[in-house]
Design a protein around this motif. Structure first.
Motif, PDB file in Angstrom:
ATOM      1  N   ALA A   1       0.840  -1.197   0.000  1.00 22.74           N
ATOM      2  CA  ALA A   1       0.000   0.000   0.000  1.00 22.74           C
ATOM      3  C   ALA A   1       0.877   1.249   0.000  1.00 22.74           C
ATOM      4  N   PRO A   2       0.462   2.314  -0.722  1.00 26.43           N
ATOM      5  CA  PRO A   2       1.278   3.528  -0.797  1.00 26.43           C
ATOM      6  C   PRO A   2       1.463   4.152   0.586  1.00 26.43           C
ATOM      7  N   GLY A   3       2.642   4.727   0.797  1.00 32.78           N
ATOM      8  CA  GLY A   3       2.893   5.454   2.039  1.00 32.78           C
ATOM      9  C   GLY A   3       3.127   4.568   3.248  1.00 32.78           C
ATOM     10  N   THR A   4       3.420   3.296   3.014  1.00 32.36           N
ATOM     11  CA  THR A   4       3.650   2.406   4.151  1.00 32.36           C
ATOM     12  C   THR A   4       4.997   1.693   4.004  1.00 32.36           C
ATOM     13  N   VAL A   5       5.437   1.124   5.134  1.00 30.97           N
ATOM     14  CA  VAL A   5       6.607   0.248   5.081  1.00 30.97           C
ATOM     15  C   VAL A   5       6.097  -1.179   4.995  1.00 30.97           C
ATOM     16  N   PHE A   6       6.565  -1.881   3.985  1.00 31.22           N
ATOM     17  CA  PHE A   6       6.209  -3.285   3.832  1.00 31.22           C
ATOM     18  C   PHE A   6       7.453  -4.108   4.099  1.00 31.22           C
ATOM     19  N   GLY A   7       7.364  -5.038   5.023  1.00 35.43           N
ATOM     20  CA  GLY A   7       8.541  -5.825   5.385  1.00 35.43           C
ATOM     21  C   GLY A   7       8.537  -7.177   4.706  1.00 35.43           C
ATOM     22  N   LEU A   8       9.665  -7.512   4.103  1.00 37.40           N
ATOM     23  CA  LEU A   8       9.833  -8.836   3.519  1.00 37.40           C
ATOM     24  C   LEU A   8      10.825  -9.547   4.424  1.00 37.40           C
ATOM     25  N   LEU A   9      10.317 -10.563   5.105  1.00 33.31           N
ATOM     26  CA  LEU A   9      11.079 -11.158   6.197  1.00 33.31           C
ATOM     27  C   LEU A   9      11.449 -12.592   5.841  1.00 33.31           C
TER      28      LEU A   9
ATOM     29  N   ALA B   1       7.447  -2.301  10.094  1.00 27.79           N
ATOM     30  CA  ALA B   1       6.552  -2.622   8.979  1.00 27.79           C
ATOM     31  C   ALA B   1       5.090  -2.528   9.385  1.00 27.79           C
ATOM     32  N   ALA B   2       4.299  -1.830   8.548  1.00 30.13           N
ATOM     33  CA  ALA B   2       2.858  -1.805   8.752  1.00 30.13           C
ATOM     34  C   ALA B   2       2.292  -3.157   8.342  1.00 30.13           C
ATOM     35  N   GLU B   3       2.890  -3.703   7.293  1.00 29.00           N
ATOM     36  CA  GLU B   3       2.469  -5.025   6.842  1.00 29.00           C
ATOM     37  C   GLU B   3       3.717  -5.803   6.539  1.00 29.00           C
ATOM     38  N   LEU B   4       3.650  -7.105   6.669  1.00 30.57           N
ATOM     39  CA  LEU B   4       4.826  -7.860   6.302  1.00 30.57           C
ATOM     40  C   LEU B   4       4.458  -9.219   5.726  1.00 30.57           C
TER      41      LEU B   4
ATOM     42  N   VAL C   1       4.898 -17.309   2.641  1.00 33.58           N
ATOM     43  CA  VAL C   1       4.201 -18.328   3.422  1.00 33.58           C
ATOM     44  C   VAL C   1       3.196 -17.710   4.383  1.00 33.58           C
ATOM     45  N   ALA C   2       3.316 -16.423   4.664  1.00 32.19           N
ATOM     46  CA  ALA C   2       2.327 -15.750   5.500  1.00 32.19           C
ATOM     47  C   ALA C   2       2.431 -14.259   5.250  1.00 32.19           C
ATOM     48  N   ALA C   3       1.285 -13.544   5.330  1.00 41.83           N
ATOM     49  CA  ALA C   3       1.321 -12.102   5.128  1.00 41.83           C
ATOM     50  C   ALA C   3       0.234 -11.443   5.963  1.00 41.83           C
ATOM     51  N   GLY C   4       0.475 -10.205   6.355  1.00 42.30           N
ATOM     52  CA  GLY C   4      -0.512  -9.460   7.127  1.00 42.30           C
ATOM     53  C   GLY C   4       0.192  -8.434   7.982  1.00 42.30           C
ATOM     54  N   THR C   5      -0.552  -7.755   8.862  1.00 42.79           N
ATOM     55  CA  THR C   5       0.112  -6.853   9.794  1.00 42.79           C
ATOM     56  C   THR C   5       0.781  -7.728  10.853  1.00 42.79           C
ATOM     57  N   PRO C   6       1.812  -7.202  11.529  1.00 41.14           N
ATOM     58  CA  PRO C   6       2.448  -8.011  12.577  1.00 41.14           C
ATOM     59  C   PRO C   6       1.421  -8.519  13.589  1.00 41.14           C
TER      60      PRO C   6
ATOM     61  N   GLN D   1      -1.855  -9.074  13.120  1.00 40.26           N
ATOM     62  CA  GLN D   1      -2.669 -10.145  12.518  1.00 40.26           C
ATOM     63  C   GLN D   1      -1.922 -11.467  12.541  1.00 40.26           C
ATOM     64  N   LEU D   2      -0.649 -11.389  12.179  1.00 45.06           N
ATOM     65  CA  LEU D   2       0.122 -12.620  12.109  1.00 45.06           C
ATOM     66  C   LEU D   2       0.262 -13.250  13.485  1.00 45.06           C
ATOM     67  N   LYS D   3       0.492 -12.387  14.486  1.00 40.14           N
ATOM     68  CA  LYS D   3       0.640 -12.923  15.834  1.00 40.14           C
ATOM     69  C   LYS D   3      -0.700 -13.435  16.358  1.00 40.14           C
ATOM     70  N   ALA D   4      -1.785 -12.730  15.994  1.00 35.64           N
ATOM     71  CA  ALA D   4      -3.103 -13.141  16.460  1.00 35.64           C
ATOM     72  C   ALA D   4      -3.520 -14.465  15.840  1.00 35.64           C
ATOM     73  N   GLY D   5      -2.955 -14.748  14.675  1.00 35.27           N
ATOM     74  CA  GLY D   5      -3.281 -16.007  14.005  1.00 35.27           C
ATOM     75  C   GLY D   5      -2.815 -17.211  14.796  1.00 35.27           C
ATOM     76  N   LEU D   6      -1.938 -16.974  15.737  1.00 34.59           N
ATOM     77  CA  LEU D   6      -1.465 -18.062  16.579  1.00 34.59           C
ATOM     78  C   LEU D   6      -2.326 -18.069  17.830  1.00 34.59           C
ATOM     79  N   ARG D   7      -2.974 -19.168  18.117  1.00 38.79           N
ATOM     80  CA  ARG D   7      -3.772 -19.230  19.333  1.00 38.79           C
ATOM     81  C   ARG D   7      -2.876 -19.669  20.476  1.00 38.79           C
ATOM     82  N   GLY D   8      -2.989 -19.013  21.575  1.00 38.21           N
ATOM     83  CA  GLY D   8      -2.311 -19.470  22.777  1.00 38.21           C
ATOM     84  C   GLY D   8      -0.851 -19.082  22.878  1.00 38.21           C
ATOM     85  N   ASP D   9      -0.203 -19.684  23.888  1.00 33.15           N
ATOM     86  CA  ASP D   9       1.180 -19.329  24.206  1.00 33.15           C
ATOM     87  C   ASP D   9       2.129 -20.410  23.708  1.00 33.15           C
ATOM     88  N   ALA D  10       3.374 -19.989  23.582  1.00 34.40           N
ATOM     89  CA  ALA D  10       4.400 -20.948  23.204  1.00 34.40           C
ATOM     90  C   ALA D  10       5.112 -21.415  24.463  1.00 34.40           C
TER      91      ALA D  10
END
Lengths: 336, 259
Positions: free
Chosen positions: A43-51, A218-221, A230-235, A237-246
């Motif tokens: 998206a324009p005006g954002t930092v996109f992280g490729l990790l 990164a606003a999105e990565l 293999v995965a994309a979204g805001t940090p 969103q990506l973290k929320a996609g994981l249920r529970g603790d490690a």
């Protein structure tokens, strides 16, 4: 009254077009499939992280988007311009900071900046003013007339970024901008990068293998592994996609890795179990209450535990889940 | 076209500036020819007396244009090193991802090579003159000699550049500078009248651009030059420079495609 297209129109137009769009990019170098159908939209005006770890395909993607390499298949636009059909127009619209500096060590900081400015068609007064502005902003004014080879690593990196900005690009590529910098220089660089998107509305594609850096900037990565996303979204969103603790268990003995994995599988509610080297991991809904059962299970199986920790989801977990291996492990493997 | 010229100019200025800032390189590139001129000139001062050696003046008169040609070769053989260093430092990627004209990236280093050759040649002529060499062909002779040296330097620089772009290693560039240049010199009349050499060397030298440059220079520096003999050799040098230059641009494209 005639209506002039105002800033608002320009803004809405630019937000309609992604700053960068890559569709199904593939590229093979001999035996190595560097990119395997990579797609991203920035998206324009954002930092996109490729990790991703070294060798995951990040730099190949940057090379294609900056017109340095051509993909075997797929297409891409940068600032709305087709990378394959109009590479020269893309080159006018982008600033590039590659992993390998790109600073001419014999020329002074000022001369380095001016050369890139001139190549971009800037002239006399304009170039002077812009050079002075950037030198000032990156705290290089004092050193502007010294050859760049006398600069520290942090100063050279700043000069690199300034060279990427001299012609006021629409899209900036930062390929591992903080690799090799000390912690202080790194945090300065982070501040500078945040400012760029804020005040100047620049769109930035940032590649990094520092999870912390991606999380911070990164606003999105997107997580790249073996040439694909293999995965994309805001940090978040990506973290929320994981249920529970490690639950991360450090084993006293590497021989017990397989045994530990088997024991963890027997613990009720434990999932996403992985074990490599000295480390075994599992995910549970509530870490603190599951820990006793985990430790009991390991003890029963005769596995010696050096330490056990409970952690809220981190990007490392996201990476682990999507790439199927721990980030550090993948990194070591690719580097080795 | 104007963009091409100005971009080429920026890159030439960048290289010349580097040369001026590191005068030690300039001095090294000049020490060698001066040693050639003064020591070789002394050591072999009697070769002009060998029957068959056609020279109206001293050996130093004969040797000076030869050293001009040799020096142009020695320094242009290293030309590809500029590309190698730029690749290693990331400057190459920086330039290629900018709108710099691709042709300027080829012509910039050649223009720089020409500037270097002019400086070196002038210094050699001055040193030769101070040591006692005389050039009856005058200013015209000197200018034409420098033109021949520039054409020869362009050809070898392009060759060195092409190898650097294709093989991307310092070794390949050093290889050219070391292995190719000396045989080319000794299979020409740069330091010795070829007519006193074995016949096979005479045959080879007929096809050797280094010999064209050395012979053309010597003729044009004589009192009454035979312009036909000068011009066909210059034409030959130009043709070689154009062909190798074209090969270097092909190599540049291959380099970009392999990225």
């Amino acid at each position: 009254m005639s209506v002039q297209p105002g800033p608002a129109t320009a803004l809405s137009m630019s937000s309609a077009t992604p700053a960068i769009e890559a569709v199904e990019l593939s590229k093979r170098y001999g035996e190595v499939q560097a990119l395997d159908g990579l797609s991203i939209a920035v998206a324009p005006g954002t930092v996109f992280g490729l990790l991703g770890p070294n060798g995951a395909g990040k730099s190949t993607a940057v090379k294609i988007l900056t017109t340095l390499a051509r993909p075997d298949s797929g297409s891409a636009t940068v600032a709305g311009i087709d990378v394959l059909r109009r590479p020269d127009a893309v080159r006018r619209a982008i600033g590039v900071v590659t992993q390998r500096s790109g600073v001419d060590p014999v020329a002074t900081g000022r001369e380095n900046l001016q050369l890139i400015g001139r190549i971009h068609g800037m002239r006399g007064g304009e170039i002077k003013a812009r050079t002075a502005e950037l030198l000032d902003r990156f705290e290089l004014t004092e050193h502007a007339d010294r050859p760049a080879r006398t600069y520290s690593g942090g100063m050279q990196r700043k000069l690199d970024v300034a060279m990427g900005l001299i012609h006021r690009p629409q899209v900036l590529f930062l390929d591992e901008p903080t690799t090799g910098l000390d912690p202080e220089a790194r945090s300065q660089m982070w501040q500078e990068i945040s400012r760029l998107t804020g005040a100047e509305g620049l769109s930035i594609l940032l590649t990094t293998h520092y999870l912390e850096e991606a999380d911070q900037l990164a606003a999105e990565l997107a997580i790249v592994d073996r040439g694909r996303i293999v995965a994309a979204g805001t940090p978040e969103q990506l973290k929320a996609g994981l249920r529970g603790d490690a639950i991360v268990v450090e084993l006293a003995d590497e021989v017990a890795t397989a045994k530990a994995a088997t024991a963890l599988r027997a613990v009720p509610g434990a999932r996403e179990i992985t074990a490599d080297g000295h480390t075994a991991r599992a995910r549970v809904d509530a870490g603190a209450s599951a820990l006793p059962a985990v430790l009991a299970g390991l003890e029963q199986a005769g596995v010696l535990v050096a330490s056990a920790t409970v952690a809220r989801p981190s990007l490392d977990d996201v990476y682990l889940r999507h790439a199927g291996r721990a980030f550090a492990a993948a990194h070591e493997q690719e580097v080795a | 076209m104007t963009t091409m010229v100005s971009h080429s100019g920026y890159l030439t200025v960048r290289a010349v500036r580097a040369l001026v800032r590191q005068p030690v390189f300039l001095i090294i590139t000049l020490m060698q020819p001066i040693i050639w001129l003064l020591l070789f000139g002394q050591l072999f001062s009697k070769v002009v007396e060998i029957p068959g050696f056609e020279s109206t003046g001293s050996y130093l008169d004969y040797l000076t244009p030869g050293v001009v040609v040799m020096t142009a070769l020695f320094s242009s053989g290293w030309s590809g090193m500029g590309f190698i260093l730029d690749m290693e430092r990331g400057v190459m990627d920086r330039l290629l991802s900018s709108p710099v004209r691709r042709g300027a990236m080829i012509s910039g280093p050649l223009a720089y090579q020409a500037v270097t050759t002019v400086i070196q040649s002038v210094v050699i002529f001055v040193v030769g003159w101070l040591a006692g060499a005389r050039f009856p062909g005058g200013l015209v002779g000197i200018v034409v000699t420098i033109v021949a040296a520039i054409l020869l330097a362009s050809a070898l620089a392009s060759f060195s550049n092409a190898l650097a772009l294709l093989l991307r290693s310092q070794e390949s560039v050093i290889g050219v500078a070391q292995l190719l240049v000396l045989p080319l010199v000794f299979l020409s009349s740069a330091v010795m009248d070829i007519r006193v050499a074995p016949e096979w060397i005479q045959t080879v030298s007929t096809y050797n651009p280094v010999d064209w440059a050395a012979t053309a220079s010597r003729i044009v520096l004589s009192a009454d030059p035979d312009w036909y003999e000068v011009l066909w050799r210059l034409g030959g040098l130009l043709a070689v420079a154009v062909v190798v230059g074209w090969l270097a641009t092909r190599a540049f494209r291959t380099y970009q495609r392999a990225a």
